[in-house]
Design a protein around this motif. Structure first.
Motif, PDB file in Angstrom:
ATOM      1  N   SER A 253     -36.297 -29.779 -11.938  1.00 31.01           N
ATOM      2  CA  SER A 253     -35.104 -29.727 -11.232  1.00 31.01           C
ATOM      3  C   SER A 253     -34.789 -29.240 -10.315  1.00 31.01           C
ATOM      4  O   SER A 253     -35.561 -28.461  -9.924  1.00 31.01           O
ATOM      5  N   PHE A 254     -33.734 -29.768  -8.879  1.00 33.05           N
ATOM      6  CA  PHE A 254     -34.081 -28.641  -7.761  1.00 33.05           C
ATOM      7  C   PHE A 254     -32.740 -28.559  -7.594  1.00 33.05           C
ATOM      8  O   PHE A 254     -31.808 -30.530  -7.964  1.00 33.05           O
ATOM      9  N   ILE A 255     -32.516 -28.314  -6.340  1.00 31.07           N
ATOM     10  CA  ILE A 255     -31.313 -28.413  -6.166  1.00 31.07           C
ATOM     11  C   ILE A 255     -31.378 -28.313  -4.239  1.00 31.07           C
ATOM     12  O   ILE A 255     -32.247 -27.766  -3.229  1.00 31.07           O
ATOM     13  N   ILE A 256     -30.511 -29.123  -3.140  1.00 33.75           N
ATOM     14  CA  ILE A 256     -30.272 -29.434  -2.926  1.00 33.75           C
ATOM     15  C   ILE A 256     -28.733 -28.713  -1.439  1.00 33.75           C
ATOM     16  O   ILE A 256     -28.250 -29.033  -2.094  1.00 33.75           O
ATOM     17  N   PRO A 257     -29.314 -28.380  -1.064  1.00 29.81           N
ATOM     18  CA  PRO A 257     -28.201 -27.273  -0.693  1.00 29.81           C
ATOM     19  C   PRO A 257     -27.312 -28.217   0.824  1.00 29.81           C
ATOM     20  O   PRO A 257     -28.123 -28.616   1.621  1.00 29.81           O
ATOM     21  N   LYS A 258     -26.172 -28.153   0.978  1.00 27.79           N
ATOM     22  CA  LYS A 258     -25.413 -29.257   1.180  1.00 27.79           C
ATOM     23  C   LYS A 258     -24.910 -28.505   3.276  1.00 27.79           C
ATOM     24  O   LYS A 258     -25.426 -29.190   4.002  1.00 27.79           O
ATOM     25  N   ASN A 259     -24.889 -27.722   3.039  1.00 27.26           N
ATOM     26  CA  ASN A 259     -24.799 -26.422   4.407  1.00 27.26           C
ATOM     27  C   ASN A 259     -25.819 -26.286   4.911  1.00 27.26           C
ATOM     28  O   ASN A 259     -26.919 -25.523   5.121  1.00 27.26           O
ATOM     29  N   GLN A 260     -26.670 -27.730   5.443  1.00 26.52           N
ATOM     30  CA  GLN A 260     -28.405 -26.955   6.176  1.00 26.52           C
ATOM     31  C   GLN A 260     -28.083 -28.665   7.186  1.00 26.52           C
ATOM     32  O   GLN A 260     -27.012 -29.440   7.276  1.00 26.52           O
TER      33      GLN A 260
ATOM     34  N   ASP B 196     -35.732 -19.696  -5.150  1.00 28.23           N
ATOM     35  CA  ASP B 196     -36.376 -20.002  -4.418  1.00 28.23           C
ATOM     36  C   ASP B 196     -36.166 -20.836  -3.445  1.00 28.23           C
ATOM     37  O   ASP B 196     -36.647 -22.982  -4.641  1.00 28.23           O
ATOM     38  N   GLU B 197     -36.394 -21.017  -2.291  1.00 25.08           N
ATOM     39  CA  GLU B 197     -36.785 -22.602  -1.046  1.00 25.08           C
ATOM     40  C   GLU B 197     -38.174 -23.139  -2.165  1.00 25.08           C
ATOM     41  O   GLU B 197     -39.317 -22.506  -1.991  1.00 25.08           O
TER      42      GLU B 197
ATOM     43  N   HIS C 252     -34.929 -26.593  -3.149  1.00 28.95           N
ATOM     44  CA  HIS C 252     -35.258 -24.949  -4.112  1.00 28.95           C
ATOM     45  C   HIS C 252     -34.577 -25.751  -5.022  1.00 28.95           C
ATOM     46  O   HIS C 252     -34.422 -26.755  -5.710  1.00 28.95           O
ATOM     47  N   GLU C 253     -35.120 -24.147  -5.941  1.00 33.63           N
ATOM     48  CA  GLU C 253     -35.782 -24.730  -7.105  1.00 33.63           C
ATOM     49  C   GLU C 253     -34.987 -24.332  -7.925  1.00 33.63           C
ATOM     50  O   GLU C 253     -33.940 -23.524  -7.320  1.00 33.63           O
ATOM     51  N   LEU C 254     -34.315 -24.404  -8.959  1.00 32.10           N
ATOM     52  CA  LEU C 254     -33.806 -23.999  -9.989  1.00 32.10           C
ATOM     53  C   LEU C 254     -33.857 -22.960 -10.529  1.00 32.10           C
ATOM     54  O   LEU C 254     -35.106 -23.006 -11.302  1.00 32.10           O
ATOM     55  N   ASN C 255     -32.829 -22.206 -10.897  1.00 33.37           N
ATOM     56  CA  ASN C 255     -33.116 -20.725 -10.906  1.00 33.37           C
ATOM     57  C   ASN C 255     -32.829 -20.278 -12.560  1.00 33.37           C
ATOM     58  O   ASN C 255     -33.553 -19.594 -13.367  1.00 33.37           O
TER      59      ASN C 255
END
Length: 825
Positions: free
Chosen positions: A422-429, A477-478, A404-407
């Motif tokens: 920067s980016f975010i990686i959800p762990k719940n996947q 957003d993803e 995901h993008e950073l908001n």
């Protein structure tokens, strides 16, 4: 004499069944019996296309191209009725790995990916692929028809076409009419760089996780498209061995690999043993090889819900060779590979339901584990370098990981993460275990022996900031359309332009500027202008006294910025806060002219990584100078010579003297690993080496000697170093510490003057990986880099590789700095 020339299909294939005569045999297309000659890639392609054209069991597609423009083929082999609904089968197979409860796999086909000869000079696999494809297309037995009804086979006949072609040419062009088995014959002693590797001399079997090469990108896309249940990886090993199949050493399995995975691997191995027993072939298992590094083919499936199987066949290296087990013929090596290709399929058919359920449960359990984690996301980025951050995100996307993008900007653990950088990686996947494998830092191990590296922590390899925590509220957003930023020039100026040196692609931009015969300077100190602070290493391009008029210069810099994805800012005054633009602390830069030593005695891996870095990443022309050509070459054409890790005997005394004279006259020589020992012995530079730890062998038996010695090596670990950001070798780095890859036991003593230690290991340097405690004590506070003067020139020494396997983006700039800022070091 060796009964090889007349080997026909009856030597390889089961003879108790009939074969469809409408299906072309290999000989009818390639013009010789399998094993009589080494198959060239062009003939392999010709045969596979002929098979697909004649059989309704096979479809074929080109999934990519190599650097040398050879097609990468993938055959889908299954029953004709399955071919008609193959997309439905694929969807149902993938659905079973998604969040679908009550999946019934009883009637689902199992998916088996069979990959051959990822090392081009291990050719028995690809030659066996000819037989496997023919057998599956032509065999008329009920067992084969039943197999095809319940199995989808993805057959990858040559995972390294460029290397295969190089080796086939060698073996065939050196073959005798009267075959000789003498190991001293030229046929069995392949020339440098050998056919193991691809065009840029990379080991493709180390790139499954990093996916930096076109062959790997095509293969991983196909893998992720199907998520096969079993993947086989057919290799060769030393001539005096027999045959190996997994499982490997039980203690050397990565902790993220489940016991159930190893249990199934063991169950499949029983089918290989039975099949090899039947034809009288000797073998071994649970020895030497391991299931630890997820970047190789036999381990990569284990973290993706599948079962990876490594096969290693003793290699004839040509057509027939003497071995400790008697004469080893090429057809015999092919027969063993073909036999285990079929035993894999038998195991897949008989264990189908168990293995399909295993994959479904693998992903179901992974999602359940991920949902329970309080630290629900990983954030990573570099507020000064989007390009490097992008390439890490690119790898994640290729591994089917959601990003995901950073908001909004935020700070965590003292690190600032900037939106857009920067980016975010959800762990719940779904692929949480791949994420864990890529981001973990591990320093505790069950065993101290590693077939490959002991760690590969990706954010450390990329030198990006990262943090794990409850950050999902920061997710925007993803990312569905990941792209590099468009480079730009802020405005047109009649005074000058400045470019910070932080972005990964700034060397590409600077090279293009210098090659246009434009003047450029580097800032040795920071300064501020128009509310923006410019760091060490900022590049200044004056407008006046240039080869282009101001409008032309602006247009050219716009082109450079766009192609290099960098930001170039127009400036309108020389007055700054800090050094002014006319300061003596701006140093003029020259066009770089680089030679890379290659050839016998030089590490082809290290040389290939450097060649690839210059040629593919930075579009910098580099001359590959063979060690045997040095004495007769005009070295004045170059201002930098890079010598990868090299044997001390690789260069003649006359060539050595010539290079030394060239350095004394103002050249810069850059050496890696063993080469710096050569620097010391040939008096290029006085280097103070610190001895590696001497560990007494108390209570070590004869049987344990080999493992004891291996435990004192560094197979590949990551260490922390402090850097002096004011030193040109470190220009472009925003933090005061850096993660370095190390795989040697070369340790350099720090200089008594701290300013001569621009990079220095900390007192607690281990970040991830294995190193023996005694060697860790030796490593502390040593240095991985030194520069010494020799006459008018410089001798630059790196103890370890800064360009490892093309995915160590984080330290590539160290080499670039040594080349571009050689006169400022």
């Amino acid at each position: 004499m060796f009964a090889q020339h007349n080997t026909d299909l009856s030597y390889y294939l089961p003879q108790d069944i009939t074969y469809n005569t409408n299906i072309p045999t290999p000989e009818s297309i390639i013009g010789h019996q399998v094993g009589q000659w080494h198959i060239s890639h062009d003939k392999l392609v010709q045969y596979m296309n002929a098979l697909a054209k004649s059989s309704d069991r096979i479809t074929i597609k080109t999934i990519g191209k190599t650097f040398e423009d050879r097609p990468l083929l993938l055959l889908t082999i299954t029953a004709p009725k399955n071919q008609i609904k193959i997309e439905t089968i694929k969807k149902e197979h993938l659905d079973a790995t998604n969040d679908v409860s009550n999946v019934n796999v009883d009637n689902m086909p199992i998916v088996v990916y069979q990959g051959f000869s990822i090392h081009g000079n291990e050719p028995s696999g690809t030659n066996a692929a000819l037989l496997a494809a023919y057998y599956l297309a032509a065999a008329e037995s009920n067992d084969v028809k039943d197999l095809l009804e319940h199995t989808v086979i993805l057959l990858d006949p040559s995972m390294n076409p460029d290397g295969l072609q190089r080796f086939a040419y060698w073996a065939n062009s050196n073959k005798n009419k009267n075959l000789t088995s003498d190991p001293n014959d030229r046929e069995y002693n392949e020339d440098w760089p050998k056919g193991r590797t691809n065009h840029y001399w990379f080991d493709l079997n180390r790139d499954w996780l990093a996916v930096q090469l076109p062959e790997s990108r095509a293969r991983i896309e196909a893998f992720q498209e199907w998520l096969p249940n079993i993947l086989t990886d057919h290799h060769e090993m030393g001539t005096n061995a027999t045959f190996f199949f997994q499982p490997g050493v039980p203690e050397r399995v990565h902790p993220l690999t489940s016991n159930k995975n190893q249990e199934i691997t063991k169950g499949i191995s029983n089918y290989h043993a039975k099949a090899l027993d039947k034809i009288g072939s000797f073998y071994y298992t649970e020895e030497s090889y391991d299931d630890f590094y997820y970047g190789k083919g036999s381990a990569y499936p284990d973290i993706n819900g599948g079962i990876g199987i490594l096969f290693e066949q003793a290699s004839s290296r040509g057509h027939v060779q003497e071995s400790s087990n008697g004469l080893l013929t090429f057809p015999f090596t092919i027969k063993n590979q073909f036999t285990t290709a079929l035993s894999t399929l038998e195991a897949a058919k008989n264990m189908r339901v168990e293995i399909l359920n295993y994959q479904h449960n693998f992903y179901e359990n992974a999602r359940s584990e991920a949902a329970k984690q309080k630290k629900n996301a990983i954030v990573f980025g570099d507020e000064k370098d989007f390009s490097k951050t992008y390439h890490l995100a690119e790898i994640l996307k290729k591994q089917n990981i959601t990003v995901h993008e950073l908001n909004a900007d935020f700070t965590a653990e003292g690190k600032h993460f900037k939106k857009g950088y920067s980016f975010i990686i959800p762990k719940n996947q779904k692929n949480i275990r791949v994420i864990d494998a890529m981001f973990e830092k591990r320093t505790v191990f069950q065993d101290s022996i590693f077939y490959d590296v002991s760690t590969w922590t990706y954010p450390l390899a990329f030198n990006v900031d990262y943090s794990e925590g409850a950050y999902m509220d920061k997710a925007g957003d993803e990312v569905t359309n990941l792209q590099l930023k468009d480079g730009e020039v802020s405005d047109i100026s009649n005074y000058g332009y400045v470019m910070e040196w932080h972005d990964y692609y700034t060397p590409k931009a600077l090279n293009a500027i210098l090659n246009k015969e434009l003047r450029a300077k580097v800032a040795l100190k920071p300064f501020s202008l128009n509310g923006k602070t410019y760091d060490y290493g900022t590049i200044l391009i004056p407008v006046q006294n240039q080869a282009l008029e101001s409008n032309e210069l602006y247009d050219y810099l716009k082109e450079v910025a766009k192609n290099s994805h960098v930001e170039i800012n127009a400036v309108f005054t020389g007055i700054t806060q800090g050094i002014d633009l006319g300061s003596r602390y701006f140093k003029s830069l020259d066009k770089i002219k680089v030679a890379l030593l290659v050839g016998s005695g030089v590490s082809s891996y290290d040389a290939g990584e450097i060649w690839h870095l210059f040629d593919q990443r930075y579009d910098i022309t580099i001359t590959k100078l063979d060690v045997n050509s040095v004495y007769g070459a005009d070295l004045e054409r170059y201002n930098s010579i890079i010598i990868p890790s090299m044997l001390s005997s690789a260069l003649s005394e006359s060539a050595t003297k010539k290079i030394k004279t060239w350095v004394q006259n103002g050249g810069t020589v850059i050496g890696y690993e063993n080469t710096i020992k050569w620097f010391n012995s040939k008096e290029f530079a006085k280097l103070d080496f610190k001895d590696k730890a001497k560990v007494p062998a108390h209570n070590i038996t004869y049987e344990q000697e080999s493992d004891f010695k291996k435990a004192q090596t560094i197979s590949g670990a990551i260490f922390e170093a402090e850097i002096d950001r004011s030193n040109p070798i470190n220009f472009g780095y925003k933090n005061n510490k850096i993660a370095l890859f190390k795989s040697t036991t070369l340790f350099l003593e720090a200089d008594s003057s701290s300013y001569n230690n621009p990079i220095k290991y900390t007192k607690t340097p281990l970040l991830s990986g294995y190193i023996s405690k005694p060697n860790l004590e030796v490593l502390k506070s040593t240095v991985p880099f030194k520069v010494k003067s020799l006459g008018k020139g410089n001798v630059v020494s790196f103890t370890d590789n800064t360009n490892f396997r093309a995915f160590w983006f984080g330290t590539n700039k160290l080499l670039m700095n040594a080349v571009f800022f050689r006169d400022q070091l």
